[in-house]
Design a protein around this motif. Structure first.
Motif, PDB file in Angstrom:
ATOM      1  N   GLY A  88       0.881  -1.380  -0.096  1.00 24.98           N
ATOM      2  CA  GLY A  88       0.124  -0.041   0.106  1.00 24.98           C
ATOM      3  C   GLY A  88       0.779   1.238   0.074  1.00 24.98           C
ATOM      4  N   LEU A  89       2.204   1.198   0.008  1.00 26.39           N
ATOM      5  CA  LEU A  89       3.050   2.343  -0.186  1.00 26.39           C
ATOM      6  C   LEU A  89       2.707   3.300  -1.125  1.00 26.39           C
ATOM      7  CD1 LEU A  89       6.229   1.137   1.044  1.00 26.39           C
ATOM      8  CD2 LEU A  89       4.685   2.507   2.342  1.00 26.39           C
ATOM      9  N   CYS A  90       2.279   2.707  -2.438  1.00 25.87           N
ATOM     10  CA  CYS A  90       2.275   3.358  -3.607  1.00 25.87           C
ATOM     11  C   CYS A  90       0.796   4.282  -3.568  1.00 25.87           C
ATOM     12  CB  CYS A  90       1.982   2.512  -4.615  1.00 25.87           C
ATOM     13  SG  CYS A  90       0.897   1.275  -4.820  1.00 25.87           S
ATOM     14  N   THR A 100      -5.331   2.020  -4.926  1.00 22.25           N
ATOM     15  CA  THR A 100      -6.130   1.945  -3.896  1.00 22.25           C
ATOM     16  C   THR A 100      -6.038   0.428  -3.246  1.00 22.25           C
ATOM     17  OG1 THR A 100      -8.104   1.258  -4.530  1.00 22.25           O
ATOM     18  CG2 THR A 100      -7.696   3.756  -4.302  1.00 22.25           C
ATOM     19  N   LEU A 101      -6.242   0.440  -1.811  1.00 21.18           N
ATOM     20  CA  LEU A 101      -6.243  -0.916  -1.316  1.00 21.18           C
ATOM     21  C   LEU A 101      -7.769  -1.248  -1.193  1.00 21.18           C
ATOM     22  CD1 LEU A 101      -3.402  -0.939   1.311  1.00 21.18           C
ATOM     23  CD2 LEU A 101      -3.411  -2.082  -0.873  1.00 21.18           C
ATOM     24  N   PHE A 110      -5.803  -1.015  -9.075  1.00 30.28           N
ATOM     25  CA  PHE A 110      -5.283  -0.042  -9.899  1.00 30.28           C
ATOM     26  C   PHE A 110      -6.583   0.222 -10.973  1.00 30.28           C
ATOM     27  CE2 PHE A 110      -2.696   0.956 -14.107  1.00 30.28           C
ATOM     28  CZ  PHE A 110      -2.465   2.022 -13.641  1.00 30.28           C
ATOM     29  N   THR A 111      -7.045   1.335 -10.812  1.00 32.40           N
ATOM     30  CA  THR A 111      -8.008   2.089 -11.597  1.00 32.40           C
ATOM     31  C   THR A 111      -7.402   2.885 -12.861  1.00 32.40           C
ATOM     32  OG1 THR A 111      -9.593   2.060  -9.809  1.00 32.40           O
ATOM     33  CG2 THR A 111     -10.215   3.247 -12.079  1.00 32.40           C
ATOM     34  N   ARG A 112      -6.879   2.183 -13.859  1.00 36.21           N
ATOM     35  CA  ARG A 112      -6.118   2.893 -15.005  1.00 36.21           C
ATOM     36  C   ARG A 112      -6.603   4.233 -15.695  1.00 36.21           C
ATOM     37  NH1 ARG A 112      -2.193   0.700 -17.183  1.00 36.21           N
ATOM     38  NH2 ARG A 112      -2.768  -1.547 -16.587  1.00 36.21           N
ATOM     39  N   SER A 113      -8.146   3.973 -15.648  1.00 32.02           N
ATOM     40  CA  SER A 113      -8.688   5.471 -15.967  1.00 32.02           C
ATOM     41  C   SER A 113      -8.397   6.747 -15.299  1.00 32.02           C
ATOM     42  CB  SER A 113     -10.332   5.078 -16.245  1.00 32.02           C
ATOM     43  OG  SER A 113     -10.884   4.827 -14.880  1.00 32.02           O
TER      44      SER A 113
END
Length: 134
Positions: A88-90, A100-101, A110-113
């Motif tokens: 979760g560091l990112c 998000t976690l 990961f929500t690319r949009s």
């Protein structure tokens, strides 16, 4: 129309007021996504340009005529699912909450949009599971 571009400035052009000139002379809005600019060094700026297509092209031509390298950004963030430890560091450095976690599983989502490819997550990842495609 919007275009994401990377601008590279030679040392002698680092003081040029690019975003001001884009707005004033070309009616182009520049949303700065990432910047690395310092005196007497080559500078880079990742910006999302917004405006009429003809104005964008004129602005890009003007920047190139002033020795500013303009390259269209087509990069995207890649996450190596096998290497990711879901620490979760990112998520703490992601300005758009594209990373998000999951609240129940604590797995990385990961929500690319939502990603603006600012690349702040890359150096944050302790296991180097995040990279770009270029």
């Amino acid at each position: 129309m919007k275009k994401r571009v990377t601008l590279t400035f030679p040392k002698r052009s680092i003081q040029m007021p690019i975003t001001y000139r884009l707005a004033k002379d070309f009616n182009v809005a520049a949303n700065i996504i990432r910047a690395h600019v310092a005196p007497n060094q080559i500078g880079t700026l990742v910006v999302e340009l917004s405006g009429d297509m003809d104005q964008l092209e004129s602005a890009i031509d003007w920047m190139r005529s002033h020795d500013v390298s303009v390259s269209l950004a087509s990069r995207e963030i890649l996450i190596d699912e096998e290497s990711c430890v879901h620490c979760g560091l990112c998520t703490g450095v992601c300005p758009t909450e594209a990373l998000t976690l999951h609240p129940d599983t604590f797995e990385l989502n990961f929500t690319r949009s939502r990603c603006i490819v600012c690349e702040q997550c890359i150096p944050t990842c302790p296991v180097q599971a995040i990279s770009t495609n270029l």
